[in-house]
Design a protein around this motif. Structure first.
Motif, short mmCIF file in Angstrom:
data_model
loop_
_atom_site.label_atom_id
_atom_site.label_comp_id
_atom_site.label_asym_id
_atom_site.label_seq_id
_atom_site.Cartn_x
_atom_site.Cartn_y
_atom_site.Cartn_z
N GLU A 313 -24.95 -22.77 39.73
CA GLU A 313 -23.60 -22.44 39.25
C GLU A 313 -22.75 -22.03 40.45
O GLU A 313 -23.15 -21.16 41.22
N ARG A 314 -21.57 -22.64 40.58
CA ARG A 314 -20.61 -22.16 41.58
C ARG A 314 -19.95 -20.90 41.01
O ARG A 314 -20.06 -20.62 39.82
N ILE A 315 -19.20 -20.18 41.86
CA ILE A 315 -18.60 -18.92 41.40
C ILE A 315 -17.71 -19.15 40.18
O ILE A 315 -17.76 -18.38 39.21
N ASN A 316 -16.91 -20.22 40.18
CA ASN A 316 -16.02 -20.44 39.04
C ASN A 316 -16.81 -20.77 37.76
O ASN A 316 -16.45 -20.33 36.67
N ASP A 317 -17.94 -21.50 37.90
CA ASP A 317 -18.76 -21.80 36.71
C ASP A 317 -19.36 -20.51 36.14
O ASP A 317 -19.43 -20.32 34.94
N TRP A 318 -19.82 -19.66 37.06
CA TRP A 318 -20.43 -18.39 36.65
C TRP A 318 -19.41 -17.54 35.89
O TRP A 318 -19.70 -17.04 34.79
N ILE A 319 -18.19 -17.42 36.44
CA ILE A 319 -17.17 -16.58 35.78
C ILE A 319 -16.79 -17.19 34.43
O ILE A 319 -16.63 -16.48 33.44
N GLU A 320 -16.68 -18.51 34.40
CA GLU A 320 -16.33 -19.18 33.14
C GLU A 320 -17.37 -18.86 32.06
O GLU A 320 -17.04 -18.62 30.90
N ARG A 321 -18.64 -18.83 32.46
CA ARG A 321 -19.70 -18.58 31.48
C ARG A 321 -19.70 -17.12 31.00
O ARG A 321 -19.79 -16.86 29.82
N ILE A 322 -19.56 -16.19 31.98
CA ILE A 322 -19.68 -14.78 31.56
C ILE A 322 -18.35 -14.21 31.06
O ILE A 322 -18.34 -13.20 30.36
N GLY A 323 -17.23 -14.82 31.45
CA GLY A 323 -15.91 -14.32 31.03
C GLY A 323 -15.37 -13.29 32.03
O GLY A 323 -16.13 -12.61 32.73
N TRP A 324 -14.02 -13.18 32.08
CA TRP A 324 -13.39 -12.29 33.06
C TRP A 324 -13.71 -10.80 32.82
O TRP A 324 -13.93 -10.07 33.78
N PRO A 325 -13.73 -10.33 31.54
CA PRO A 325 -14.05 -8.90 31.36
C PRO A 325 -15.41 -8.55 31.98
O PRO A 325 -15.56 -7.54 32.66
N GLN A 326 -16.37 -9.44 31.78
CA GLN A 326 -17.71 -9.21 32.32
C GLN A 326 -17.69 -9.27 33.85
O GLN A 326 -18.39 -8.50 34.53
N PHE A 327 -16.88 -10.19 34.40
CA PHE A 327 -16.78 -10.29 35.86
C PHE A 327 -16.35 -8.96 36.45
O PHE A 327 -16.94 -8.46 37.41
N PHE A 328 -15.29 -8.35 35.86
CA PHE A 328 -14.82 -7.07 36.40
C PHE A 328 -15.85 -5.98 36.19
O PHE A 328 -15.97 -5.07 37.00
N GLU A 329 -16.62 -6.09 35.11
CA GLU A 329 -17.64 -5.08 34.87
C GLU A 329 -18.76 -5.18 35.90
O GLU A 329 -19.15 -4.18 36.51
N VAL A 330 -19.28 -6.39 36.12
CA VAL A 330 -20.44 -6.50 37.03
C VAL A 330 -20.06 -6.29 38.49
O VAL A 330 -20.89 -5.86 39.29
N THR A 331 -18.81 -6.61 38.84
CA THR A 331 -18.43 -6.38 40.25
C THR A 331 -17.95 -4.95 40.46
O THR A 331 -17.86 -4.50 41.61
N GLY A 332 -17.59 -4.27 39.37
CA GLY A 332 -17.08 -2.90 39.50
C GLY A 332 -15.67 -2.84 40.07
O GLY A 332 -15.19 -1.78 40.47
#
Ligand code: SF4
Ligand code: SF4
Length: 358
Positions: A313-332
């Motif tokens: 998964e490229r970074i954009n594929d990963w974010i698309e799968r987990i969603g933006w709210p989750q992205f901000f959560e996992v990156t802090g």
């Protein structure tokens, strides 16, 4: 002057690449059967007729001095087959037809202080714009950011630790001629330009500057009896586009020109559509010579990606799968109102006319 006396035009386009290719690549063009990735920094391509070509990639920066270039080409003549090329991310690649030349070539490169890697699922060399050397509007030394970042990420360049390849780019102004990547580090101005009214009349072509503004925030004005310009600061989006044609509209500022990080930009490929990058961190200090705050955010994103993404998964594929709210959560990373652009008000603020601007 008669037509026959005129010299023929100099063709200044891209030269034919075939003349510089390794003979085996020329011979087997379009006839490759498969390729392998035997170790980080090395690729093997095998042709239909059994010919092999080994490619060794070493990290090189985009701006190379003459001495380094000589050193690189000497290594190519002595340990390679005398053929090199530079990749889109400015890395040097040596091509050799004999497997036995690969290890001595890697040793010669490493003895010379170069680092072999950057292939497959690694963090590829960071590409950067080089306005600090030649452009008229840089607000940061993008090549310096690359050096500081690559010192931090060198293990991820040398090893294939990532779910898929990661392209990072840095740009030295906000209009940025080169900022589309999995992770893009760009300058972001936060205050409108400050106008030196004494200079505008003599230096700037005012209609050009007025036409340049994407949100129609600039108007001609008379200030203290002099021809000048004024900016409607409510409309100004601090893009810096007026500064190149009109240097008295200074927008670079040691305090108010910040760094911003965008993620998920990707060209289309066989599996997915192109994606735009999105802003994920802003207001980061533009803090040379090591930009530690930028490096900290980039590492946070890379660590979350390494942890959470599925293989390939490229970074954009990963974010698309987990969603933006989750992205901000996992990156802090903090999610603020400045991350949202819903285009409300665009009708009055954006220059939506169809007239042609230059
Ligand atoms: S990013 Fe901006 S300053 Fe840098 S080279 Fe491109 S246009 Fe010039
Ligand atoms: S060109 Fe950009 S920085 Fe200049 S006034 Fe317009 S919006 Fe503001």
């Amino acid at each position: 002057m008669a037509l026959e006396d005129m010299r023929s035009p100099i063709e200044s386009g891209c030269p034919d690449g075939f003349q510089y290719m390794h003979p085996s690549m020329r011979k087997n063009f379009g006839q490759w059967k498969y390729h392998e990735h035997p170790r980080p920094g090395v690729l093997l391509h095998v042709a239909e007729n059994g010919d092999e070509i080994w490619t060794v990639k070493a990290g090189t920066q985009r701006i190379l001095d003459l001495f380094t270039l000589r050193k690189l080409t000497e290594i190519g003549d002595k340990y390679g087959d005398g053929y090199v090329r530079f990749t889109i991310r400015s890395n040097i690649e040596y091509m050799v037809a004999d497997k036995n030349k690969v290890e001595p070539l890697i040793k010669a490169l490493e003895d010379a202080g170069l680092i072999v890697g950057g292939t497959g699922n690694s963090v590829a060399m960071i590409s950067h714009t080089q306005g600090w050397l030649h452009c008229d509007i840089p607000a940061a030394d993008a090549s310096g950011v690359v050096k500081a970042m690559m010192d931090e990420l060198i293990d991820d360049f040398k090893n294939c630790n990532m779910p898929n390849r990661v392209h990072i780019a840095t740009s030295c102004c906000q209009i940025n001629c080169g900022g589309q990547a999995d992770i893009a580090i760009n300058i972001q101005h936060t205050k409108p330009p400050k106008i030196n009214h004494d200079l505008v009349g003599n230096i700037c072509e005012r209609p050009t500057v007025v036409a340049r503004c994407p949100v129609a925030a600039i108007r001609p004005a008379m200030v203290d009896g002099k021809l000048s310009l004024e900016v409607d600061e409510k409309k100004c989006i601090c893009c810096g586009a007026c500064f190149p044609p009109c240097p008295p509209m200074q927008i670079n500022h040691p305090e108010h020109s910040k760094m911003a990080i965008w993620v998920g930009g990707n060209h289309s490929n066989a599996r997915s559509k192109p994606t735009f990058q999105r802003l994920v961190a802003s207001g980061i200090p533009n803090n040379p010579p090591r930009w530690p705050e930028v490096a900290a955010v980039v590492k946070r994103i890379l660590n979350a990606y390494k942890e959470g993404a599925k293989d390939w998964e490229r970074i954009n594929d990963w974010i698309e799968r987990i969603g933006w709210p989750q992205f901000f959560e996992v990156t802090g990373l903090p999610f603020t109102k400045y991350h949202i652009d819903n285009w409300r008000g665009a009708r009055t603020s954006l220059n939506a006319s169809t007239h042609i601007r230059f």
